[in-house]
Design a protein around this motif. Structure first.
Motif, PDB file in Angstrom:
ATOM      1  N   MET A   1       0.844  -1.188   0.000  1.00 38.86           N
ATOM      2  CA  MET A   1       0.000   0.000   0.000  1.00 38.86           C
ATOM      3  C   MET A   1       0.886   1.248   0.000  1.00 38.86           C
ATOM      4  O   MET A   1       1.969   1.246   0.536  1.00 38.86           O
ATOM      5  N   ALA A   2       0.370   2.291  -0.580  1.00 40.07           N
ATOM      6  CA  ALA A   2       1.113   3.547  -0.664  1.00 40.07           C
ATOM      7  C   ALA A   2       1.012   4.327   0.641  1.00 40.07           C
ATOM      8  O   ALA A   2       0.109   4.108   1.444  1.00 40.07           O
ATOM      9  N   GLN A   3       1.957   5.209   0.817  1.00 44.70           N
ATOM     10  CA  GLN A   3       1.941   6.093   1.982  1.00 44.70           C
ATOM     11  C   GLN A   3       1.865   7.533   1.498  1.00 44.70           C
ATOM     12  O   GLN A   3       2.347   7.864   0.417  1.00 44.70           O
ATOM     13  N   LEU A   4       1.280   8.373   2.326  1.00 43.79           N
ATOM     14  CA  LEU A   4       1.113   9.780   1.989  1.00 43.79           C
ATOM     15  C   LEU A   4       1.453  10.597   3.215  1.00 43.79           C
ATOM     16  O   LEU A   4       0.936  10.341   4.306  1.00 43.79           O
ATOM     17  N   LEU A   5       2.316  11.575   3.049  1.00 50.19           N
ATOM     18  CA  LEU A   5       2.691  12.449   4.148  1.00 50.19           C
ATOM     19  C   LEU A   5       2.160  13.843   3.842  1.00 50.19           C
ATOM     20  O   LEU A   5       2.424  14.395   2.770  1.00 50.19           O
ATOM     21  N   VAL A   6       1.380  14.386   4.764  1.00 49.42           N
ATOM     22  CA  VAL A   6       0.815  15.721   4.575  1.00 49.42           C
ATOM     23  C   VAL A   6       1.433  16.633   5.624  1.00 49.42           C
ATOM     24  O   VAL A   6       1.327  16.379   6.818  1.00 49.42           O
ATOM     25  N   ARG A   7       2.053  17.685   5.171  1.00 51.18           N
ATOM     26  CA  ARG A   7       2.722  18.612   6.088  1.00 51.18           C
ATOM     27  C   ARG A   7       1.939  19.918   6.204  1.00 51.18           C
ATOM     28  O   ARG A   7       1.092  20.218   5.387  1.00 51.18           O
TER      29      ARG A   7
END
Length: 83
Positions: A1-7
């Motif tokens: 599964m993909a990962q997403l980082l939101v800053r």
């Protein structure tokens, strides 16, 4: 599964996400996944173009084999209802 980082999420947004996740009995991460899933699935049901564009996509090889002229600048006399 993909990962997403939101800053750079505002503190108020993060706090509301945490409260919403608690209300729904989920982790904040699962709550965000659910929000993203809902946003993307809602977009699928929205047509990209108008009704004509959607219909034309369903029948790509049909339709008139001639050009339809535009009627711009064509003046039409209004009907007269007087005798």
């Amino acid at each position: 599964m993909a990962q997403l980082l939101v800053r750079n999420i505002e503190n108020g947004v993060k706090a509301r996400l945490q409260r919403r996740a608690r209300r729904n009995g989920r982790s904040m991460e699962e709550e965000v996944r659910d929000i993203l899933r809902a946003a993307v699935s809602a977009e699928k049901s929205t047509p990209a173009g108008g009704l004509g564009t959607e219909l034309a996509a369903l029948f790509p090889k049909s339709g008139p084999d001639f050009q339809i002229e535009e009627l711009r600048g064509f003046e039409v006399e209004p009907p007269s209802f007087e005798e």
